[in-house]
Structures are given as C-alpha cells and as structure tokens.
Scaffold this active site. Structure first.
Site: not given
Length: 528
Positions: A55, A198, A217, A235, A239-240, A254, A319
């Site tokens: 991004r 996003k 988020h 990051s 979290k994942t 997410d 990704r």
C-alpha cells in the site's frame, strides 16, 4: 459478460464489461490479458502487482467536505484535498478507463450482517483485480446480483494510469482518493490490489461508527459454547497464529464490526502473508492455496510451477487472497455473538510487559489507542536495542475518526456485554532482544486457553508498579516465575531502567491523543 449492464452513469462508455465473473472465467481472462499470469502447481493463479508491492499510505487523500470534515481525524493519516482536486483525479481515471476495450466489474457486499452491510462496486482494468475482490467481498447470489441496483460506494481502479504529479496536493504519480459525499474511491498510479480492500475498510471505519457500530482491525473466533474472542495486534504479534485454533471456528482474520447483535466479518475472504509459508507452520493457510486463490508477487519454478515461499526477491510482502470458506473451520455466515474476551497482542522486544495481564476498561482504552508493539532496530552485529512501534487502534492507517471515538465505543460495548480485556505479550522474556528470549508459543497458547476456559478469572492478580495492569500470580501450564517479567531478569536494576524507558515511550506517544481523550483514559497510562 452482460449485454444489458452499463457504466454510462459514471461517464464510462466501454461496451465489453465482464461483471461478477466466476474464478474459471477470470483465470481465462488473466491468462489472456495478464502478461505475467501463471498457474501454480497447487491450482492458484500467480500474478504481479507491478511497481508497487504494498500500500501507499502517504498518498491517501480524503476530500474535505462540509458534511464530514468536522468528524475526520486530520493529520498524517487522513490528509485532506479539496473537491476540485478530487474531480481532476476522478476525470483522469474515467478518461483512462474509457480508452480500454474491456473492463471488469465486481458487485458485492461489505459486511455479513444484512442489516449493516454496504453494497460495493469495483470497476477495474485487470482480471487479477476482479478475482481478488471477488474473493475479498461477500459474494452475492445470482438473485441478489439481479436485484443489486445502485451501489453505496464505487471504487474506480485506474491504477495502471498515473496521477499528474503537478496536480495540487499530489506528491507522486500514485494517488488514492476517497470522497464520502460522492461515495467514490479513485485509484491512480498503483496496481497493488490491497488498496481496494483497505479502501473499503476505510469507508467502513467512517460510516459504521456514525451508525453506532464499532469497526475494528482484528481477527475473531468462536468456541463451542458460542463464546467469541477478538484478537487485536500489529504485524508479528501472532494475531493470525493465535486466532487460528482448531478447537474454535474462525469468524474472520482481519476486519470486523460490533453491533447491538454481536460481531460480523466485513470481508468474504482472507488476505494472508505468504512469506515463509509452509504446511507445517500454517496448515490452514497452506491448504487454502488452491484453484481460486490469487498469489501475489511470488517466485516459482519455471518448469514445475512450484512456489518458493522463501524467495523475497520481488517483495517481502508476498500475499495470498482466497475466499474464507477455503479455511476448514471457518464459520459461515461469518457472524458471532457479543465478544467475551478482548485480547490485545503485543510483541514487546523490551522484555518488560508480562506475558498476560488483565486490563480495566480505562486501561483497555489506553492500550487500544496506543496500539503498541516493538521490533528489533536493525540487523547489524551488536545492534540489539528494540524500537517501539505505536499504531492507534492497532490500525491507524485505516481509521477516520479520532482514535478515542473507537476506544470509547469499545469500552461501552465491553461494559454493556461484560467482556474482559487482556494484554498478551508474545515478545521477549528474561531480558530485551539480544539478552532474553522470545516468549514460548506453548506458554502463550496455554494463556489463551486459560482466558477462553475462564481459569484466569479465578486467580489472584497483583498490580504492576509502573504500568498498573493486573498480573496473575498463576496460570495453568505456565511457570509462575514467567508471569512476573522482573523475576525472569538476572539484572533487576536493568529491568527497572528498561521498564521506565518503555513507560516514557508510551507517555510520549500518547501526548498526541490527550486532546481527544478523557482524563480517565489518560490516567490509565503507565507512571514513569
């Protein structure tokens, strides 16, 4: 392709429009029109996003308009432009789209709750972008598509065409513009697909709080008894990994909203990091990479088309985009009840924060607004000092209102529904990075289990002398000495010095939020 569907209402007169094509059709389109598209040995389609492989947050602009300007948290995140500049960029995008003989349209929903969702239309030039958003939006049935009507928001993705750098307010050939009044999003000068995803999240972060709905988020999962947990974290905090639990169903990885009825996922898919991906470490994600999945900017063997997930020669930000139903334990529809536990994840490389602590509502707001984690300052020999990273609401790049609005909504909903807040440190223990070691994943999983089964509700807590957070004196399958960070340091004076240093960094960071925060939130910070 639709003979009757048209984009003339937007000034687009292209005759060949591929609307809501299924993955097999978009695969054919990609192989025909995407010069570097290829099919991986797993069945996923591999594409390149061009020059931009991530991004461009510094190029995002929001139109300053009478109805919304007093609501927006203006600054480095939300940079204003005037209506005239937006119209110049919009016209540039529309003119470019009109030069093409073929366009792609994806109509879908943002939000799994029919009462709160928005209708989104994507107009783009690349089959890969269409497949990406087919995965990431919630896909309407044929009946819903036939009655879709006018969308609430339109994304014009003309990313193959540059912005004019000499237009007022532009700083490069990349420009990402959002108008809440026109309900349009314009992309120029970047082909990175994540800008669309996003962009929709930014829209939801404005309109949902306006409706009394908290946008977040975070990831979310649900236990067998229907208990929902939310995981916030930047990051590298886990979290994942921690929200992917075979004993719990995944609501989403997410983006979520919390309404009067419970939580819902905003998206219809997942956008997972693929760097160093393996079947052993992340079996659910690895298994999701099959026909229908978009693999972005990966390197592969030219003969076998086997992907090398460790090769970062194109980008570190490789990704994978796939529908959420590709995850075996996904909960469809992606909705759940009111969260029972709010888990704020941090990877504290200073080695100061406890592996788990209980937060008061005010502390939860303070740490939510702070959005803290830490990273190693560099890779040079001898450079071991950690670097603090703060991102408001654990997603500063996408929030629109002042962070305190989201924090206060979170606290209200927690109080209303009896949710508990926890700060979980997945970072260092026994000293800072370079001295101590990374927190045991086994211990962290035991902590998460103890939160979920309620064990941590029944133990004794002591207040940390500097941060004030509640530190448990015991936790099943976690050594008691690990729970109090100072006890893991050989040099206790060095711990005290490091703790004061981190507390000072927290307080310095929070200075910019004081003006919009209550005294109760301010007082919940560390005492340095």
């Amino acid at each position: 392709m639709s003979d009757s569907f048209t984009l003339k209402q937007y000034g687009i007169d292209v005759t060949t429009i591929v609307r809501n094509a299924r993955p097999p059709v978009l695969y054919q389109e990609a192989l025909a029109y995407e010069p570097e598209a290829a099919i991986a040995d797993s069945g996923a389609i591999m594409v390149r996003s061009g020059e931009k492989t991530g991004r461009s947050p510094t190029e995002k602009r929001i139109v300053e308009e009478p109805a919304s300007k007093d609501n927006i948290w203006w600054g480095k995140i939300n940079i204003p432009i005037d209506t005239h500049t937006f119209e110049i960029n919009r016209e540039r995008a529309i003119d470019y789209l009109n030069t093409l003989g073929r366009l792609y349209v994806v109509d879908g929903y943002g939000g799994w709750d029919p009462k709160a969702r928005i209708k989104v239309r994507i107009v783009c030039t690349r089959p890969y972008h269409a497949l990406f958003m087919w995965n990431m939006l919630i896909r309407p049935t044929d009946e819903q598509l036939a009655e879709f009507g006018d969308p609430d928001y339109v994304v014009f993705n003309a990313g193959q065409f540059p912005a004019n750098r000499y237009t007022t307010g532009m700083t490069s050939k990349t420009s990402v513009n959002l108008s809440f009044e026109k309900q349009e999003f314009v992309i120029l000068g970047t082909e990175y697909a994540g800008e669309m995803k996003k962009g929709i999240f930014t829209v939801m972060n404005y309109i949902m709080p306006e409706r009394g709905i908290l946008s977040m988020h975070c990831s979310a999962n649900e236990g067998e008894d229907g208990d929902v947990s939310l995981f916030f974290g930047l990051s590298g905090t886990g979290k994942t990994t921690l929200s992917a639990d075979q004993r719990r169903q995944l609501i989403g990885d997410d983006e979520h909203c919390w309404t009067d009825d419970g939580v819902f996922n905003i998206e219809g898919g997942c956008y997972a990091k693929a760097i160093d991906l393996s079947a052993e470490k992340e079996p659910e994600i690895f298994g999701a990479i099959r026909f229908g999945t978009v693999l972005e900017n990966v390197v592969y063997n030219e003969e076998t088309h086997e992907v090398d997930y460790h090769d970062t020669s194109i980008t570190q930000n490789t990704r994978a985009s796939y529908p959420i139903e590709f995850i075996p334990n996904a909960k469809i529809p992606c909705v759940g009840g009111h969260p029972k536990n709010i888990i704020l994840l941090t990877a504290d490389a200073f080695g100061v924060l406890p592996p788990v602590s209980k937060l008061s509502p005010e502390q939860a707001m303070y740490h939510f607004i702070s959005g803290y984690t830490a990273k190693v300052a560099g890779t040079e020999v001898g450079v071991t000092d950690p670097e603090a990273t703060f991102s408001a609401c654990f997603g500063a790049a996408f929030i629109v209102w002042h962070p305190s609005k989201y924090a206060e909504m979170l606290a209200e909903k927690m109080e209303q529904h009896g949710a508990k807040a926890w700060l979980v440190n997945t970072g260092w223990t026994g000293g800072p990075h370079g001295v101590g070691h990374r927190m045991s994943l086994k211990h962290t999983r035991s902590i998460i289990d103890a939160i979920h089964d309620g064990t941590l509700n029944d133990v004794e807590f002591v207040a940390d002398p500097i941060f004030g957070i509640g530190v448990p004196t015991s936790c099943p399958n976690v050594p008691s000495e690990v729970l109090v960070p100072k006890n893991t340091w050989a040099d206790k004076a060095a711990y005290d010095k490091q703790a004061l240093k981190l507390a000072t960094l927290f307080n310095q960071n929070f200075e910019k939020y004081k003006a919009g925060s209550s005294q109760a939130i301010i007082d919940a910070g560390p005492k340095a």
